[in-house]
Design a protein around this motif. Structure first.
Motif, PDB file in Angstrom:
ATOM      1  N   PRO A  92       0.812  -1.219   0.000  1.00 59.86           N
ATOM      2  CA  PRO A  92       0.000   0.000   0.000  1.00 59.86           C
ATOM      3  C   PRO A  92       0.846   1.271   0.000  1.00 59.86           C
ATOM      4  CG  PRO A  92      -0.916  -1.609   1.525  1.00 59.86           C
ATOM      5  CD  PRO A  92       0.401  -2.157   1.074  1.00 59.86           C
ATOM      6  N   THR A  93       1.994   1.254   0.682  1.00 57.29           N
ATOM      7  CA  THR A  93       2.871   2.426   0.673  1.00 57.29           C
ATOM      8  C   THR A  93       3.374   2.714  -0.730  1.00 57.29           C
ATOM      9  OG1 THR A  93       3.602   2.085   2.949  1.00 57.29           O
ATOM     10  CG2 THR A  93       5.042   3.368   1.547  1.00 57.29           C
ATOM     11  N   PHE A 140      -3.822  -5.430   2.518  1.00 52.67           N
ATOM     12  CA  PHE A 140      -2.765  -6.300   2.988  1.00 52.67           C
ATOM     13  C   PHE A 140      -1.401  -5.753   2.560  1.00 52.67           C
ATOM     14  CE2 PHE A 140      -6.456  -9.229   2.610  1.00 52.67           C
ATOM     15  CZ  PHE A 140      -6.563  -9.547   3.960  1.00 52.67           C
ATOM     16  N   ASN A 141      -0.379  -6.261   3.210  1.00 55.53           N
ATOM     17  CA  ASN A 141       0.955  -5.702   3.009  1.00 55.53           C
ATOM     18  C   ASN A 141       1.540  -5.985   1.640  1.00 55.53           C
ATOM     19  OD1 ASN A 141       1.830  -4.089   5.111  1.00 55.53           O
ATOM     20  ND2 ASN A 141       3.719  -5.245   5.369  1.00 55.53           N
ATOM     21  N   TRP A 142       1.260  -7.142   1.081  1.00 55.40           N
ATOM     22  CA  TRP A 142       1.935  -7.504  -0.163  1.00 55.40           C
ATOM     23  C   TRP A 142       0.946  -7.972  -1.228  1.00 55.40           C
ATOM     24  CZ3 TRP A 142       6.275  -5.279   0.327  1.00 55.40           C
ATOM     25  CH2 TRP A 142       7.016  -5.340   1.510  1.00 55.40           C
ATOM     26  N   GLU A 145       2.250  -6.969  -8.206  1.00 53.06           N
ATOM     27  CA  GLU A 145       1.910  -5.751  -8.954  1.00 53.06           C
ATOM     28  C   GLU A 145       1.372  -6.064 -10.349  1.00 53.06           C
ATOM     29  OE1 GLU A 145       6.059  -6.425 -10.560  1.00 53.06           O
ATOM     30  OE2 GLU A 145       5.159  -6.530  -8.563  1.00 53.06           O
ATOM     31  N   ALA A 146       1.656  -7.245 -10.887  1.00 52.14           N
ATOM     32  CA  ALA A 146       1.196  -7.574 -12.235  1.00 52.14           C
ATOM     33  C   ALA A 146      -0.228  -8.111 -12.270  1.00 52.14           C
ATOM     34  CB  ALA A 146       2.141  -8.593 -12.876  1.00 52.14           C
ATOM     35  N   THR A 147      -0.706  -8.633 -11.136  1.00 58.99           N
ATOM     36  CA  THR A 147      -2.044  -9.229 -11.107  1.00 58.99           C
ATOM     37  C   THR A 147      -2.975  -8.595 -10.084  1.00 58.99           C
ATOM     38  OG1 THR A 147      -1.438 -10.898  -9.454  1.00 58.99           O
ATOM     39  CG2 THR A 147      -1.032 -11.442 -11.791  1.00 58.99           C
ATOM     40  N   GLY A 148      -2.414  -7.923  -9.088  1.00 59.80           N
ATOM     41  CA  GLY A 148      -3.229  -7.393  -8.005  1.00 59.80           C
ATOM     42  C   GLY A 148      -3.609  -8.436  -6.978  1.00 59.80           C
ATOM     43  N   GLU A 149      -3.073  -9.645  -7.095  1.00 62.04           N
ATOM     44  CA  GLU A 149      -3.418 -10.711  -6.152  1.00 62.04           C
ATOM     45  C   GLU A 149      -2.602 -10.591  -4.872  1.00 62.04           C
ATOM     46  OE1 GLU A 149      -2.710 -14.320  -8.266  1.00 62.04           O
ATOM     47  OE2 GLU A 149      -4.511 -14.112  -9.531  1.00 62.04           O
ATOM     48  N   VAL A 150      -3.225 -10.956  -3.755  1.00 60.47           N
ATOM     49  CA  VAL A 150      -2.518 -10.970  -2.475  1.00 60.47           C
ATOM     50  C   VAL A 150      -1.422 -12.025  -2.531  1.00 60.47           C
ATOM     51  CG1 VAL A 150      -2.755 -11.362   0.016  1.00 60.47           C
ATOM     52  CG2 VAL A 150      -4.601 -10.246  -1.255  1.00 60.47           C
ATOM     53  N   ARG A 151      -0.272 -11.674  -2.001  1.00 63.38           N
ATOM     54  CA  ARG A 151       0.841 -12.625  -1.963  1.00 63.38           C
ATOM     55  C   ARG A 151       0.774 -13.445  -0.669  1.00 63.38           C
ATOM     56  NH1 ARG A 151       5.825 -12.115  -5.155  1.00 63.38           N
ATOM     57  NH2 ARG A 151       6.682 -13.290  -3.412  1.00 63.38           N
ATOM     58  N   TYR A 152       0.949 -14.736  -0.814  1.00 59.26           N
ATOM     59  CA  TYR A 152       0.983 -15.627   0.333  1.00 59.26           C
ATOM     60  C   TYR A 152       2.376 -16.214   0.547  1.00 59.26           C
ATOM     61  CZ  TYR A 152      -4.067 -15.251   0.480  1.00 59.26           C
ATOM     62  OH  TYR A 152      -5.348 -14.765   0.585  1.00 59.26           O
ATOM     63  N   VAL A 153       3.350 -15.643  -0.179  1.00 62.23           N
ATOM     64  CA  VAL A 153       4.754 -15.983  -0.007  1.00 62.23           C
ATOM     65  C   VAL A 153       5.492 -14.674   0.238  1.00 62.23           C
ATOM     66  CG1 VAL A 153       6.811 -16.992  -1.067  1.00 62.23           C
ATOM     67  CG2 VAL A 153       4.558 -17.968  -1.524  1.00 62.23           C
ATOM     68  N   PRO A 160       6.130 -19.246   3.199  1.00 67.14           N
ATOM     69  CA  PRO A 160       4.740 -18.784   3.185  1.00 67.14           C
ATOM     70  C   PRO A 160       4.501 -17.748   4.281  1.00 67.14           C
ATOM     71  CG  PRO A 160       4.886 -20.971   4.146  1.00 67.14           C
ATOM     72  CD  PRO A 160       6.244 -20.660   3.607  1.00 67.14           C
ATOM     73  N   ILE A 161       3.576 -16.844   4.048  1.00 70.83           N
ATOM     74  CA  ILE A 161       3.230 -15.809   5.027  1.00 70.83           C
ATOM     75  C   ILE A 161       1.718 -15.721   5.160  1.00 70.83           C
ATOM     76  CG2 ILE A 161       5.296 -14.393   4.697  1.00 70.83           C
ATOM     77  CD1 ILE A 161       3.624 -12.579   2.859  1.00 70.83           C
ATOM     78  N   THR A 162       1.292 -15.268   6.329  1.00 68.69           N
ATOM     79  CA  THR A 162      -0.106 -14.919   6.538  1.00 68.69           C
ATOM     80  C   THR A 162      -0.261 -13.439   6.226  1.00 68.69           C
ATOM     81  OG1 THR A 162      -0.283 -16.556   8.312  1.00 68.69           O
ATOM     82  CG2 THR A 162      -1.993 -14.865   8.207  1.00 68.69           C
ATOM     83  N   PRO A 163      -1.140 -13.052   5.306  1.00 72.59           N
ATOM     84  CA  PRO A 163      -1.260 -11.634   4.939  1.00 72.59           C
ATOM     85  C   PRO A 163      -1.478 -10.738   6.154  1.00 72.59           C
ATOM     86  CG  PRO A 163      -2.448 -12.989   3.381  1.00 72.59           C
ATOM     87  CD  PRO A 163      -2.013 -13.907   4.486  1.00 72.59           C
ATOM     88  N   PHE A 164      -0.719  -9.654   6.206  1.00 71.07           N
ATOM     89  CA  PHE A 164      -0.698  -8.737   7.342  1.00 71.07           C
ATOM     90  C   PHE A 164      -1.297  -7.409   6.921  1.00 71.07           C
ATOM     91  CE2 PHE A 164       1.806  -5.580   9.916  1.00 71.07           C
ATOM     92  CZ  PHE A 164       1.305  -5.928  11.158  1.00 71.07           C
ATOM     93  N   VAL A 165      -1.986  -6.756   7.845  1.00 71.53           N
ATOM     94  CA  VAL A 165      -2.624  -5.465   7.584  1.00 71.53           C
ATOM     95  C   VAL A 165      -1.905  -4.422   8.440  1.00 71.53           C
ATOM     96  CG1 VAL A 165      -4.801  -4.196   7.560  1.00 71.53           C
ATOM     97  CG2 VAL A 165      -4.806  -6.673   7.191  1.00 71.53           C
TER      98      VAL A 165
END
Length: 524
Positions: A92-93, A140-142, A145-153, A160-165
């Motif tokens: 988001p930044t 979410f944090n990540w 940029e090419a798809t707009g999908e949330v990253r889970y890695v 793997p990561i749990t999406p963070f806000v």
């Protein structure tokens, strides 16, 4: 221009050099930015041409980072802007930085009004449709940029990561929306549709300390590898899983989350005074590198220790790491020195002066401006004027990681009160942030970084350079380039970013609050 800019040269550089000299101080400190600029500095034709070229090249790197289909910028690219290799993640930044940079690019005539509106609309439309935490309106944090999908890695692609806000990341995005809604009327409704859903009350914990503190952020689902606090401070939607971390110091970039919460009337003003200016001056806190001096004052019923650190005869409210980003990035949006002349109006010019004197007189690098950035040896590192940081581990100003420790008077001796510095690492975006307070010195410093250190490419200044070895971090970071554009927009665009952020409503909710405070900053 020689590689080494002496302090004598700085003092002779023009009227803005009163920042370094002995001008009559306001409120017992240095002159305010308004006083400095009123005192005579005006950009020359050469200054305008030089900074205009820097802005055009910086914008070129930002365009190279941005996906043509989503309008989302990558977190970083390598040195090529003609064949960019994007990072495959953004935040988001970063997205907010792209939006305010677009506003600046239009104002400077780099792009047309039509292109500005097209780019902003594309990005906001993407953000309207990406997966996010709907009860809070936060992102979410990540994202890819090419798809707009949330990253889970994670960004390194290793686990793997749990999406963070994140509270701070979402605050920078909210700042961009607040700028866009005023600077780009054609995108106002779309910006408002996103901003009006964002609820910063989700981060405000009234029980963290008297007055309450802002949390670092939360997870929508519990992470498997981290202990969290389950709860919901806003009382809207299901419980979330808060990271066990609060922002408890004032002079860091995290204060922007509180500012946005105040501006949107979602966070009580007491949060501002609940944060530390310095930690207390008792031996219980002697693990930090310097004993603060200060006085206690009461604001909104809260006791505040107005502590300061000493550096070269200056009393300054320190940041966590002593870097320019923490101290001055919120000031890109909130005109802190104007609205709070007895606190930030003294502290910010002194912080800039400290960076200049550290680079030129103390460490004798010949250059100045220190902030977290790419490491010229690879990866990412933190840099700062270490004596002005509260972090005992330190944000060093050199590759060697030289750590200052002045001790804690009456409690323990210092381990390194007089450091010998090594290969200094200067970060151009830090000098751009300083431009509002020392324009002549900043432009001269940056010109020498470009011409002598050659830390400049097709997309503007590279992210960092080690001054002795000449090692250059030849890549561009979205956030750092956005800080460059924001700073140029304010200094050469009549406070473009600040005045579009600070509507009358925003001013009424922030200015009286920060204006009541008096720091103990000043010259000894």
């Amino acid at each position: 221009m020689t590689a080494i800019i002496s302090r004598r040269t700085v003092l002779a550089a023009g009227t803005a050099a009163t920042l370094i000299g002995t001008a009559t101080p306001a409120f017992g400190g240095t002159p305010s930015p308004a006083e400095l600029l009123k005192g005579g500095w005006k950009p020359s034709r050469e200054d305008k041409a030089t900074v205009g070229r820097w802005a055009r090249d910086t914008w070129r790197s930002i365009v190279a980072m941005t996906d043509e289909h989503t309008g989302l910028p990558a977190d970083n690219i390598g040195e090529s802007v003609t064949n960019p290799v994007r990072s495959n993640y953004t935040s988001p930044t970063n997205i907010g930085g792209y939006l305010w940079s677009t506003v600046v690019a239009k104002h400077l005539g780099i792009i047309s009004p039509q292109e500005s509106l097209r780019r902003i609309t594309q990005t906001l439309t993407t953000m309207k449709n990406v997966v996010h935490h709907e009860p809070s309106g936060m992102y979410f944090n990540w994202y890819d940029e090419a798809t707009g999908e949330v990253r889970y890695v994670d960004p390194d692609g290793t686990k793997p990561i749990t999406p963070f806000v994140s509270s701070v990341d979402n605050a920078w995005f909210a700042c961009a929306l607040m700028v866009v809604r005023n600077a780009e009327p054609g995108a106002r409704a779309l910006a408002d549709s996103l901003l009006n859903k964002m609820n910063f009350a989700f981060y405000y914990n009234p029980a963290a300390r008297p007055g309450g503190l802002m949390r670092g952020g939360f997870f929508e689902t519990p992470p498997p590898d981290e202990e969290t606090d389950k709860g919901n401070h806003a009382g809207v939607g299901p419980d979330v899983y808060y990271r066990k971390f609060h922002y408890d110091t004032c002079n860091t970039e995290a204060r922007i989350a509180g500012y946005v919460g105040f501006a949107l009337d979602q966070v009580p003003h007491t949060q501002y005074f609940a944060t530390y200016r310095t930690f207390p001056d008792s031996c219980d806190w002697s693990w930090v590198e310097q004993k603060p001096k200060g006085v206690h004052r009461t604001y909104l019923g809260l006791d505040v220790f107005e502590g300061t650190y000493d550096y070269r005869g200056m009393r300054i409210v320190p940041s966590w790491g002593g870097d320019m980003f923490e101290s001055l990035m919120p000031d890109l949006f909130v005109p802190e020195s104007t609205w709070a002349p007895r606190s930030w109006g003294i502290n910010h010019p002194l912080t800039v002066r400290a960076h200049i004197e550290h680079g030129l007189d103390d460490a004798k690098y010949g250059y100045w401006g220190f902030s977290p950035a790419s490491n010229p040896k690879g990866g990412y590192s933190v840099y700062g004027v270490e004596p002005l940081g509260m972090d005992p581990g330190g944000y060093p100003s050199d590759l060697e990681g030289t750590n200052f420790d002045g001790g804690f008077e009456g409690c323990r001796e210092g381990t390194n009160p007089n450091p010998t510095y090594g290969d200094g690492v200067v970060t151009p975006h830090a000098a751009f942030l300083a431009m509002a307070y020392a324009p002549r010195q900043a432009i001269d410093n940056l010109s020498t970084i470009e011409k002598t250190l050659h830390a400049y490419g097709g997309g503007g200044f590279y992210d960092a350079v080690a001054v002795k070895s000449g090692l250059i971090a030849k890549r561009y970071l979205s956030l750092d380039q956005a800080m460059v554009m924001g700073a140029i927009g304010n200094v050469f665009g009549d406070n473009l970013v600040r005045r579009n952020f600070a509507s009358r409503t925003v001013e009424s909710r922030i200015r009286p609050l920060i204006g009541m405070e008096q720091f103990e900053s000043g010259l000894e």
